[in-house]
Design a protein around this motif. Sequence first.
Motif, mmCIF file in Angstrom:
data_model
loop_
_atom_site.group_PDB
_atom_site.id
_atom_site.type_symbol
_atom_site.label_atom_id
_atom_site.label_comp_id
_atom_site.label_asym_id
_atom_site.label_seq_id
_atom_site.Cartn_x
_atom_site.Cartn_y
_atom_site.Cartn_z
ATOM 1 N N ILE A 23 0.837 -1.210 0.000
ATOM 2 C CA ILE A 23 0.000 0.000 0.000
ATOM 3 C C ILE A 23 0.869 1.256 0.000
ATOM 4 C CG2 ILE A 23 -1.634 1.346 1.392
ATOM 5 C CD1 ILE A 23 -2.789 -1.380 2.337
ATOM 6 N N LYS A 60 2.713 1.680 -3.411
ATOM 7 C CA LYS A 60 1.781 2.060 -4.472
ATOM 8 C C LYS A 60 1.425 3.544 -4.407
ATOM 9 C CE LYS A 60 -0.826 -1.750 -6.372
ATOM 10 N NZ LYS A 60 -2.183 -2.269 -6.646
ATOM 11 N N LYS A 61 1.468 4.069 -3.209
ATOM 12 C CA LYS A 61 1.116 5.475 -3.016
ATOM 13 C C LYS A 61 2.180 6.398 -3.590
ATOM 14 C CE LYS A 61 -0.315 8.726 0.606
ATOM 15 N NZ LYS A 61 -0.592 8.904 2.050
ATOM 16 N N TYR A 62 3.445 5.966 -3.538
ATOM 17 C CA TYR A 62 4.550 6.851 -3.933
ATOM 18 C C TYR A 62 5.259 6.434 -5.229
ATOM 19 C CZ TYR A 62 3.931 8.797 0.725
ATOM 20 O OH TYR A 62 3.399 9.390 1.832
#
Length: 238
Positions: free
Chosen positions: A32, A35-37
Amino acid sequence: MITKNKNSTPYIIGITGSVASGKTTLAQTIKIFLKKYLKKKITNISTDNFLYSNKKLEKKKITHKKGFPESYNFKNLMKFLQKVKLKKEKIKIPKYSHLNYDIIKNKHIKINKTDILILEGLNILQIKSYQQQKNKQKKILSDLINFSIYVHAPEKFLKKWYKDRLLNLYKNRNQYKECFLKKFNNLTKKELFNQLTLIWNTINKLNLTKNILPTKERATLILNKTYNHKINKIKYKI
């Protein structure tokens, strides 16, 4: 370091530690976060998918050693990682069910090229067990792992987390069509608790002390946990 080069070799993060140490939760959290960065394709895979089927374990007479290094198809696990590194398309591997407590027949997980693979499992930092066949260049699984994490906790907490997890699953067992814990339907709560204690002491604890814990210092990062899965110490090897 995770490179941004589109043509770079896939990066493999390995997560290991005892049964019930929180490897899967950590793997999901890392996915998670990344995937955000990062604009990358990230895949989580457990080495449980490379366990021999219960039928095969029974044939090998090692049912009582499920989770030990010898209960895994290391050859296929190594081949899988090599295919990931080569960015092969349509990689197919077996699928394990924690509800069935077995490999699901005729079911597979398909992976089609990934930039980052998060591999979690009990024995990913083993040395001898992952050697390839004779007359071939000897490699071990950790040779293909770019960054490794060991999740450590005192045995008393691991034992409690293991029991809590299975007791919770047992309470909800009838919600599932198939659940291996249904075989304990006729046991009293006390008998079930004693059975889980026996499984821990004769299988999980033995595997931890003999096979898993000795690999701790091979990890790049060691996370020490205390009660309630709280991390109270971090050791990073430069």
